[in-house]
Design an enzyme around this catalytic site. Structure first.
Site, PDB file in Angstrom:
ATOM      1  N   ALA A   1       0.784  -1.236   0.000  1.00  0.00           N
ATOM      2  CA  ALA A   1       0.000   0.000   0.000  1.00  0.00           C
ATOM      3  C   ALA A   1       0.815   1.284   0.000  1.00  0.00           C
ATOM      4  O   ALA A   1       0.376   2.298  -0.551  1.00  0.00           O
ATOM      5  CB  ALA A   1      -0.915  -0.005   1.216  1.00  0.00           C
TER       6      ALA A   1
ATOM      7  N   GLY B   1       0.935   5.138  -0.583  1.00  0.00           N
ATOM      8  CA  GLY B   1      -0.493   5.152  -0.319  1.00  0.00           C
ATOM      9  C   GLY B   1      -1.411   5.924  -1.238  1.00  0.00           C
ATOM     10  O   GLY B   1      -2.583   6.100  -0.916  1.00  0.00           O
ATOM     11  N   GLY B   2      -0.908   6.375  -2.380  1.00  0.00           N
ATOM     12  CA  GLY B   2      -1.780   7.129  -3.289  1.00  0.00           C
ATOM     13  C   GLY B   2      -3.083   6.391  -3.570  1.00  0.00           C
ATOM     14  O   GLY B   2      -4.176   6.973  -3.513  1.00  0.00           O
TER      15      GLY B   2
ATOM     16  N   CYS C   1       4.176  -0.500 -12.405  1.00  0.00           N
ATOM     17  CA  CYS C   1       4.519   0.672 -13.211  1.00  0.00           C
ATOM     18  C   CYS C   1       5.640   0.290 -14.168  1.00  0.00           C
ATOM     19  O   CYS C   1       6.602   1.037 -14.360  1.00  0.00           O
ATOM     20  CB  CYS C   1       4.891   1.876 -12.358  1.00  0.00           C
TER      21      CYS C   1
HETATM   22  C1  SAM Z   1       4.948   0.003  -6.011  1.00  0.00           C
HETATM   23  S1  SAM Z   1       5.025   0.295  -4.341  1.00  0.00           S
HETATM   24  C2  SAM Z   1       3.357   0.523  -3.907  1.00  0.00           C
HETATM   25  C3  SAM Z   1       2.845   1.894  -4.205  1.00  0.00           C
HETATM   26  C4  SAM Z   1       1.486   2.142  -3.577  1.00  0.00           C
HETATM   27  N1  SAM Z   1       0.513   1.170  -3.986  1.00  0.00           N
HETATM   28  C5  SAM Z   1       0.961   3.523  -3.895  1.00  0.00           C
HETATM   29  O1  SAM Z   1       0.049   3.673  -4.671  1.00  0.00           O
HETATM   30  O2  SAM Z   1       1.498   4.466  -3.329  1.00  0.00           O
HETATM   31  C6  SAM Z   1       5.343  -1.309  -3.742  1.00  0.00           C
HETATM   32  C7  SAM Z   1       5.280  -1.438  -2.229  1.00  0.00           C
HETATM   33  O3  SAM Z   1       5.358  -2.832  -1.929  1.00  0.00           O
HETATM   34  C8  SAM Z   1       5.929  -2.961  -0.665  1.00  0.00           C
HETATM   35  N2  SAM Z   1       6.355  -4.364  -0.511  1.00  0.00           N
HETATM   36  C9  SAM Z   1       7.382  -4.989  -1.111  1.00  0.00           C
HETATM   37  N3  SAM Z   1       7.412  -6.271  -0.735  1.00  0.00           N
HETATM   38  C10 SAM Z   1       6.382  -6.473   0.113  1.00  0.00           C
HETATM   39  C11 SAM Z   1       5.907  -7.599   0.849  1.00  0.00           C
HETATM   40  N4  SAM Z   1       6.528  -8.788   0.770  1.00  0.00           N
HETATM   41  N5  SAM Z   1       4.824  -7.444   1.618  1.00  0.00           N
HETATM   42  C12 SAM Z   1       4.200  -6.256   1.703  1.00  0.00           C
HETATM   43  N6  SAM Z   1       4.626  -5.147   1.045  1.00  0.00           N
HETATM   44  C13 SAM Z   1       5.702  -5.260   0.264  1.00  0.00           C
HETATM   45  C14 SAM Z   1       7.051  -1.947  -0.691  1.00  0.00           C
HETATM   46  O4  SAM Z   1       7.436  -1.597   0.609  1.00  0.00           O
HETATM   47  C15 SAM Z   1       6.411  -0.797  -1.444  1.00  0.00           C
HETATM   48  O5  SAM Z   1       5.883   0.153  -0.568  1.00  0.00           O
END
Ligand code: SAM
Length: 553
Positions: A370, A373-374, A492
């Site tokens: 998340a 968080g956008g 993305c």
């Molecule tokens: C692409 S970003 C998400 C962006 C978010 N959805 C937004 O809209 O702002 C991916 C996120 O996945 C999290 N992440 C990576 N591996 C993870 C895991 N095994 N469990 C939970 N979160 C994880 C990272 O910390 C990161 O914040």
């Protein structure tokens, strides 16, 4: 006061915890290796090296330690190389402030792993310490930056990072010998890159550029460094005037051509080879040109909430964010800088991926990855205080940012914040939700124009690791979907390996899920033949992103 960003990620949603950040190239290429870091810039490293938990230039740091000479101020008259902050109140008025700040930001990004997009925003990321960094790195302060200086810093820092490979090729070609380039001290190299970029890409008046950068090198380093900058930049000016820059020709076999394109369009060789394979050479070149273009952001006024484009433009004007109405789309406004201000003002709502989730009041939704968080915030606002979004993220720092923003936006009452690894959480918690969003960690190959440094931080090996992680996270996310519920998988990235191929692999092992076409959820122009959402930089002039809507039987 709703605006919708017409792409999947804001510029700041960046950190991919699983990537190995490294500035060295992979083995497919014959890289122009960055010069050895013969001196330490520990204040930069300490300040910024923790981003993503990875270290930059490890080998060079070891080199620096092994070869450290006894430290004495007298035996090290070069400025910018000492660890200790200097105490000086002197403001240097001889040196142009935007060049001094650009050089220091470039040092912070390259040595310290600070993110280029965060640093580019006024007062954010670099914070109020900007002059502190300048002083400790260069040994003097400059006057504060005005708005024009800030715009120049943004252009120069972003452009110099994007064009790094191309600029280094030119710099190396104009050095007497390769070793001179390889052994060049980091600050001197940044000053040269700035000068080369200004002359070749920004086409600024060349002799003024030479003069200004010589002054900077003399003040920040020593007179000899100024002479060297003078000699090399003047050579460049002459060659440019004769239209004979020393650039390689596009010839030879595929590998050789990829290496040449990597220099001409300043990308890692592995990316050139990958895109040539998937898109053909012509499209690969267009994509690289897009990645090298100045990024702009499109904001859409959310008319459904009675918020018109005029309202949006009024808010942007109040916030002093430069903007212009889109020529093609009625509700859209384009902005070049100021995204941090937009986000902090709560003006931004994430768009099309959330449209694919299609949240309704009363539903339970799990946002699996998340933070920051956008999408969580947008989904929470659509619940009209009925229902719940569970926001999971493994990164507590990013989750904290989400918590704070949710409070500011008054939607924290419909969000449960869960700090956990999704893979463990889903095994231990047999909850089932109406909708599950997996906005997976990915290569970010769709957002290279907004993340100038990202291309240099990614390696081919990262792609394999990411694929495995994405598969694992998809499997975990599926456990949280109730029968008849929906799972949206998004990235993305524009890379099929992270998108269509992950979905295909998932469906093979999960026959109880099927693709529900994106028709009706997002505009038709963004829907692929297979029914996925896909924004294509070459077609839509937007960042690349992908999403699939999967329904459980
Ligand atoms: C692409 S970003 C998400 C962006 C978010 N959805 C937004 O809209 O702002 C991916 C996120 O996945 C999290 N992440 C990576 N591996 C993870 C895991 N095994 N469990 C939970 N979160 C994880 C990272 O910390 C990161 O914040």
């Amino acid at each position: 006061m709703d605006a919708v960003l017409s792409r999947v990620y804001p510029a700041f949603s960046i950190s991919i915890s699983y990537s190995n950040i490294s500035t060295c190239e992979n083995s497919l290429s014959q890289p122009i290796r960055p010069p050895l870091m013969a001196r330490t810039y520990m204040h930069l490293l300490r300040a910024t090296n923790s981003v993503g938990g990875d270290k930059i230039y490890p080998k060079h740091l070891k080199f620096a330690k092994r070869n450290r000479e006894p430290q004495s101020r007298n035996s090290h008259p070069r400025k910018g190389s000492l660890n200790l902050p200097r105490k000086t109140d002197a403001v240097n008025l001889e040196v142009s402030p935007h060049r001094a700040v650009s050089a220091v930001r470039l040092m912070r990004i390259e040595l310290g792993g600070a993110f280029a997009d965060l640093l580019n925003e006024k007062g954010k990321g670099s914070g109020n310490n900007e002059m502190g960094y300048v002083e400790r790195t260069l040994g003097f302060r400059t006057r504060d930056l005005d708005d024009r200086d800030l715009r120049l810093v943004t252009d120069i820092v972003g452009g110099t990072i994007r064009w790094r490979r191309y600029l280094d090729h030119l710099i190396m070609s104009l050095c007497h010998e390769e070793n001179m380039f390889r052994g060049m001290e980091p600050l001197l190299l940044q000053i040269l890159r700035i000068g080369f970029y200004e002359i070749v890409k920004l086409e600024m008046p060349p002799y003024a550029v030479v003069d200004e950068n010589v002054r900077l090198a003399k003040a920040a380093l020593r007179p000899g460094a100024g002479n060297l900058v003078n000699g090399i930049l003047r050579k460049l000016v002459l060659l440019k005037e004769k239209n004979s820059l020393p650039l390689p020709k596009l010839e030879g076999n595929d590998r050789a051509q990829a290496r040449v394109l990597a220099i001409l369009y300043s990308h890692p060789v592995w990316m050139v080879r990958r895109w040539t394979k998937y898109l053909g050479q012509e499209e690969a070149i267009r994509l690289m040109m897009w990645n090298n273009s100045n990024p702009s952001f499109s904001l859409r006024a959310n008319r459904r909430k009675g918020f018109t484009r005029d309202d949006l433009m009024m808010r942007l004007k109040t916030l002093k964010v430069p903007h212009e109405p889109s020529l093609h789309l009625d509700d859209f406004v384009r902005i070049g800088t100021g995204m941090q201000i937009v986000i902090q003002a709560g003006l931004l709502k994430e768009g099309l991926v959330v449209s694919l989730v299609d949240p309704h009041p009363g539903e339970t939704i799990i946002d699996c990855c998340a933070a920051p968080g956008g999408k969580t915030l947008f989904m929470a606002s659509l619940l009209s205080q009925k229902g719940m979004v569970s926001a999971i993220d493994v990164n507590n720092g990013r989750l904290r940012i989400l918590k704070e923003t949710a409070k500011l936006q008054g939607v924290d009452d419909v969000i449960t914040f869960i700090h956990a690894d999704l893979r463990i959480f889903s095994e231990k918690n047999p909850v089932k939700s109406d909708k599950v969003l997996l906005d997976a960690p990915c290569s970010g190959l769709g957002v290279l124009s907004k993340r100038p440094d990202l291309r240099w931080n990614k390696k081919l090996e990262d792609m394999e690791q990411l694929k495995n992680l994405q598969d694992d996270l998809l499997n975990a996310a599926a456990l949280l979907v109730k029968p008849g519920g929906v799972l949206v998988y998004s990235t993305c990235s524009i890379d099929p390996e992270e998108n269509e191929k992950r979905v295909a692999a998932f469906l093979l092992s999960h026959p109880d899920f099927r693709i529900e076409p994106a028709d009706g959820y997002v505009p038709p122009d963004f829907i692929t033949e297979s029914g996925f959402y896909f924004s294509n930089p070459l077609k839509h002039s937007l960042d690349g992103s992908f999403a699939a809507r999967l329904v459980r039987s």
